[in-house]
Design a protein around this motif. Sequence first.
Motif, mmCIF file in Angstrom:
data_model
loop_
_atom_site.group_PDB
_atom_site.id
_atom_site.type_symbol
_atom_site.label_atom_id
_atom_site.label_comp_id
_atom_site.label_asym_id
_atom_site.label_seq_id
_atom_site.Cartn_x
_atom_site.Cartn_y
_atom_site.Cartn_z
ATOM 1 N N THR A 44 0.806 -1.224 0.000
ATOM 2 C CA THR A 44 0.000 0.000 0.000
ATOM 3 C C THR A 44 0.839 1.274 0.000
ATOM 4 O O THR A 44 0.288 2.371 -0.043
ATOM 5 C CB THR A 44 -0.936 0.015 1.223
ATOM 6 O OG1 THR A 44 -0.151 -0.126 2.406
ATOM 7 C CG2 THR A 44 -1.974 -1.100 1.143
ATOM 8 N N TYR B 243 -4.607 4.984 -7.224
ATOM 9 C CA TYR B 243 -5.283 5.014 -5.924
ATOM 10 C C TYR B 243 -4.436 5.848 -4.973
ATOM 11 O O TYR B 243 -3.617 5.341 -4.223
ATOM 12 C CB TYR B 243 -5.517 3.588 -5.411
ATOM 13 C CG TYR B 243 -6.456 2.849 -6.326
ATOM 14 C CD1 TYR B 243 -7.830 2.955 -6.159
ATOM 15 C CD2 TYR B 243 -5.970 2.101 -7.402
ATOM 16 C CE1 TYR B 243 -8.700 2.316 -7.032
ATOM 17 C CE2 TYR B 243 -6.834 1.462 -8.270
ATOM 18 C CZ TYR B 243 -8.194 1.572 -8.075
ATOM 19 O OH TYR B 243 -9.051 0.948 -8.946
ATOM 20 N N THR C 51 -5.691 8.451 -2.759
ATOM 21 C CA THR C 51 -6.262 9.012 -1.539
ATOM 22 C C THR C 51 -6.509 7.982 -0.448
ATOM 23 O O THR C 51 -6.531 8.331 0.721
ATOM 24 C CB THR C 51 -7.579 9.752 -1.833
ATOM 25 O OG1 THR C 51 -8.505 8.836 -2.416
ATOM 26 C CG2 THR C 51 -7.340 10.922 -2.762
ATOM 27 N N TRP C 52 -6.727 6.723 -0.811
ATOM 28 C CA TRP C 52 -6.924 5.679 0.199
ATOM 29 C C TRP C 52 -6.598 4.330 -0.411
ATOM 30 O O TRP C 52 -7.039 4.010 -1.513
ATOM 31 C CB TRP C 52 -8.365 5.688 0.718
ATOM 32 C CG TRP C 52 -8.658 4.591 1.708
ATOM 33 C CD1 TRP C 52 -8.172 4.496 2.977
ATOM 34 C CD2 TRP C 52 -9.483 3.443 1.510
ATOM 35 N NE1 TRP C 52 -8.651 3.355 3.576
ATOM 36 C CE2 TRP C 52 -9.465 2.698 2.699
ATOM 37 C CE3 TRP C 52 -10.248 2.978 0.434
ATOM 38 C CZ2 TRP C 52 -10.169 1.512 2.856
ATOM 39 C CZ3 TRP C 52 -10.951 1.800 0.590
ATOM 40 C CH2 TRP C 52 -10.916 1.081 1.785
ATOM 41 N N ARG C 53 -5.753 3.551 0.284
ATOM 42 C CA ARG C 53 -5.374 2.208 -0.143
ATOM 43 C C ARG C 53 -5.345 1.318 1.088
ATOM 44 O O ARG C 53 -4.836 1.709 2.141
ATOM 45 C CB ARG C 53 -3.987 2.190 -0.779
ATOM 46 C CG ARG C 53 -3.850 3.013 -2.020
ATOM 47 C CD ARG C 53 -2.428 2.960 -2.573
ATOM 48 N NE ARG C 53 -1.425 3.583 -1.719
ATOM 49 C CZ ARG C 53 -1.145 4.871 -1.688
ATOM 50 N NH1 ARG C 53 -1.816 5.711 -2.446
ATOM 51 N NH2 ARG C 53 -0.192 5.343 -0.912
ATOM 52 N N SER C 54 -5.848 0.111 0.939
ATOM 53 C CA SER C 54 -5.804 -0.835 2.050
ATOM 54 C C SER C 54 -5.768 -2.249 1.488
ATOM 55 O O SER C 54 -6.247 -2.495 0.372
ATOM 56 C CB SER C 54 -7.025 -0.650 2.958
ATOM 57 O OG SER C 54 -6.879 -1.391 4.142
ATOM 58 N N PHE D 234 -14.860 0.851 5.879
ATOM 59 C CA PHE D 234 -14.416 2.244 5.855
ATOM 60 C C PHE D 234 -15.349 3.098 5.016
ATOM 61 O O PHE D 234 -15.602 2.816 3.853
ATOM 62 C CB PHE D 234 -12.996 2.325 5.312
ATOM 63 C CG PHE D 234 -12.413 3.706 5.372
ATOM 64 C CD1 PHE D 234 -12.159 4.298 6.590
ATOM 65 C CD2 PHE D 234 -12.118 4.396 4.222
ATOM 66 C CE1 PHE D 234 -11.612 5.571 6.659
ATOM 67 C CE2 PHE D 234 -11.560 5.664 4.273
ATOM 68 C CZ PHE D 234 -11.319 6.250 5.497
ATOM 69 N N ARG E 187 -15.544 3.763 -3.843
ATOM 70 C CA ARG E 187 -14.569 2.854 -3.245
ATOM 71 C C ARG E 187 -14.506 1.629 -4.152
ATOM 72 O O ARG E 187 -15.536 1.049 -4.502
ATOM 73 C CB ARG E 187 -15.011 2.399 -1.853
ATOM 74 C CG ARG E 187 -15.246 3.513 -0.889
ATOM 75 C CD ARG E 187 -14.048 3.713 0.006
ATOM 76 N NE ARG E 187 -14.272 4.616 1.115
ATOM 77 C CZ ARG E 187 -14.858 5.786 1.076
ATOM 78 N NH1 ARG E 187 -15.371 6.214 -0.024
ATOM 79 N NH2 ARG E 187 -14.954 6.542 2.129
ATOM 80 N N ARG F 99 -9.335 4.093 -3.297
ATOM 81 C CA ARG F 99 -10.140 5.240 -3.708
ATOM 82 C C ARG F 99 -9.217 6.161 -4.497
ATOM 83 O O ARG F 99 -8.121 6.493 -4.035
ATOM 84 C CB ARG F 99 -10.681 5.934 -2.472
ATOM 85 C CG ARG F 99 -11.565 7.119 -2.761
ATOM 86 C CD ARG F 99 -12.219 7.566 -1.451
ATOM 87 N NE ARG F 99 -13.114 8.669 -1.712
ATOM 88 C CZ ARG F 99 -12.818 9.926 -1.430
ATOM 89 N NH1 ARG F 99 -11.668 10.240 -0.883
ATOM 90 N NH2 ARG F 99 -13.664 10.871 -1.705
ATOM 91 N N PHE G 139 -8.040 12.962 1.667
ATOM 92 C CA PHE G 139 -7.583 11.973 2.643
ATOM 93 C C PHE G 139 -6.140 12.177 2.943
ATOM 94 O O PHE G 139 -5.294 12.316 2.166
ATOM 95 C CB PHE G 139 -7.842 10.553 2.192
ATOM 96 C CG PHE G 139 -7.642 9.580 3.317
ATOM 97 C CD1 PHE G 139 -6.613 8.674 3.285
ATOM 98 C CD2 PHE G 139 -8.476 9.588 4.409
ATOM 99 C CE1 PHE G 139 -6.429 7.758 4.302
ATOM 100 C CE2 PHE G 139 -8.314 8.677 5.433
ATOM 101 C CZ PHE G 139 -7.285 7.763 5.390
#
Length: 188
Positions: free
Chosen positions: A101, A112, A114-117, A151, A161, A183, A188
């Motif tokens: 990530t 991606y 702004t948000w990675r998981s 989330f 998402r 995202r 973020f």
Amino acid sequence: MTPHDGGIRPRPPDDLILSWSPEQEELRRFVTDARTRPENYPPLGQNTSEATMPPGVPDFQLSGVLTHIASAHSLFLTGQDKDWVNGDKNMHRGPDGTLTTEAGQPMEQAGYHTWRSENVALGFDTAEQVVRFWMQHDEEWHWGHRNAILFDDWFTPDDIREAGFGYAKGGPWIHYWTLDMGRKTGPF
């Protein structure tokens, strides 16, 4: 380059899924159920105060590129030593040793920002067992896997998402499951 020689294959176009197994479909189905009906997956354990319990959030949009990345990661893990995979955060490390990530890795390179998981599970026979583990038995990891699935801190109608679902069979753990989430836009 392929996962077999330590690299990641070039990513496909965003809307293309090169292969889709029954296991990946099962994982997608159970993650969707957990995300939209979390009350069916109550957190279990001594300390559940950190576990997210929203009333249900919109389903992930299926991402071909995240599915490719998740599949490549599961395949990479099949070739690793059991002790290495289980050590520290190694199950979240790619062939170059960095966390999947982190900036500069395939998820970030795919846009991606702004948000990675990423959730990874090893050794479970079915996707239902995997999702129940992430959602209900995640206390040791402070409910991070559950909270990533659920989330939704800043949902707006334009906020998408996305998720990709990976599965590979082989190696010392036999079953390797990866859920990559991201995202592309927004704060973020």
